[in-house]
Scaffold this motif. Structure first.
Motif, short mmCIF file in Angstrom:
data_model
loop_
_atom_site.label_atom_id
_atom_site.label_comp_id
_atom_site.label_asym_id
_atom_site.label_seq_id
_atom_site.Cartn_x
_atom_site.Cartn_y
_atom_site.Cartn_z
N LEU A 135 0.26 2.54 6.12
CA LEU A 135 0.76 3.23 4.93
C LEU A 135 2.12 3.86 5.21
O LEU A 135 2.38 4.36 6.30
CB LEU A 135 -0.23 4.32 4.50
CG LEU A 135 -1.62 3.84 4.06
CD1 LEU A 135 -2.50 5.03 3.74
CD2 LEU A 135 -1.52 2.91 2.86
N ASP A 152 3.57 6.41 0.35
CA ASP A 152 2.22 5.96 -0.02
C ASP A 152 1.19 7.06 0.23
O ASP A 152 0.21 7.18 -0.51
CB ASP A 152 1.85 4.70 0.76
CG ASP A 152 2.75 3.53 0.42
OD1 ASP A 152 3.25 3.49 -0.72
OD2 ASP A 152 2.96 2.66 1.29
N ARG A 193 1.50 9.35 -2.68
CA ARG A 193 1.10 8.74 -3.95
C ARG A 193 -0.39 8.94 -4.23
O ARG A 193 -0.77 9.15 -5.39
CB ARG A 193 1.44 7.25 -3.94
CG ARG A 193 1.18 6.56 -5.28
CD ARG A 193 1.61 5.10 -5.24
NE ARG A 193 3.07 4.98 -5.28
CZ ARG A 193 3.82 4.69 -4.23
NH1 ARG A 193 3.25 4.48 -3.04
NH2 ARG A 193 5.12 4.60 -4.34
N ASP A 213 7.96 5.64 -6.87
CA ASP A 213 8.43 4.26 -6.77
C ASP A 213 9.96 4.20 -6.79
O ASP A 213 10.58 3.40 -6.08
CB ASP A 213 7.86 3.43 -7.92
CG ASP A 213 6.34 3.36 -7.87
OD1 ASP A 213 5.79 3.45 -6.75
OD2 ASP A 213 5.72 3.24 -8.94
#
Length: 213
Positions: A30, A34, A37, A51
């Motif tokens: 990861l 990430d 997120r 993003d």
């Protein structure tokens, strides 16, 4: 741990983020964003901005790994924020080069220490009085401190949790007043008092004249 609330809070934030990213390498590699997120999406916060940040960092932030290594190298007992900013730099660099950002940062740190070690060889017998010198022992001591303080950053948050869990169940011995401390306090008090003045001496012939009278 003996820092202000905002510094400790910032350290906990970086610790949680970096530890989750390091552990996440065993679950599919990861990325740092990430890791963010997941909790942000679980909280119902839009994740589109993550993003956008990830797409902007791709291919642009690899050089931050070198900055992170230098920030780790300048970490001291009095200047520990550089270790936190070093980890942030490495994690943003990882958005471009992956976990290899850690390797680049460590390589930068090692090269910096090798250069300082070579520069310190002429000063291994230096006697520092009125000029600045690079001494091998001091370089090694500072390097060990920097490595330890930088490596312990991901463990700050777990350490605080463990300390909080064990604090109610740990019995500490009572504080004892040591004799050197009392003597030092007495000595400091005595130094603060004005020095007694010597008694005035009478002339040599005065005492003999009074006795004769």
């Amino acid at each position: 741990m003996d820092r202000g609330p905002w510094q400790l809070g910032f350290a906990v934030f970086v610790s949680v983020w970096s530890l989750a990213w390091v552990v996440g390498q065993g679950f599919g590699g990861l990325g740092p964003l990430d890791v963010v997120r997941g909790p942000v999406g679980w909280a119902g916060v839009p994740v589109g901005w993550l993003d956008s940040v990830g797409s902007w960092c791709a291919g642009r932030t690899g050089w931050l790994a070198v900055v992170g290594g230098l920030l780790w190298a300048m970490t001291t007992a009095r200047q520990q924020l550089s270790a936190l900013f070093g980890w942030l730099s490495v994690m943003f660099a990882a958005e471009s080069v992956g976990y290899g950002a850690v390797h680049r940062a460590l390589l930068t740190f090692a090269v910096f220490l090798v250069v300082l070690g070579l520069l310190s060889i002429p000063g291994r017998r230096a006697f520092v009085v009125d000029r600045i010198a690079i001494i091998p022992k001091d370089v090694a001591r500072a390097a060990a401190t920097s490595v330890a303080l930088s490596a312990v950053v991901p463990l700050i948050a777990p350490g605080l949790v463990i300390a909080g869990l064990l604090k109610p169940y740990v019995t500490r011995p009572p504080r004892s007043r040591s004799e050197p401390k009392d003597l030092w306090a007495k000595s400091s008090f005595d130094h603060a008092l004005p020095a007694p003045r010597p008694a005035a001496r009478a002339p040599l012939g005065a005492s003999s004249g009074q006795d004769a009278g």
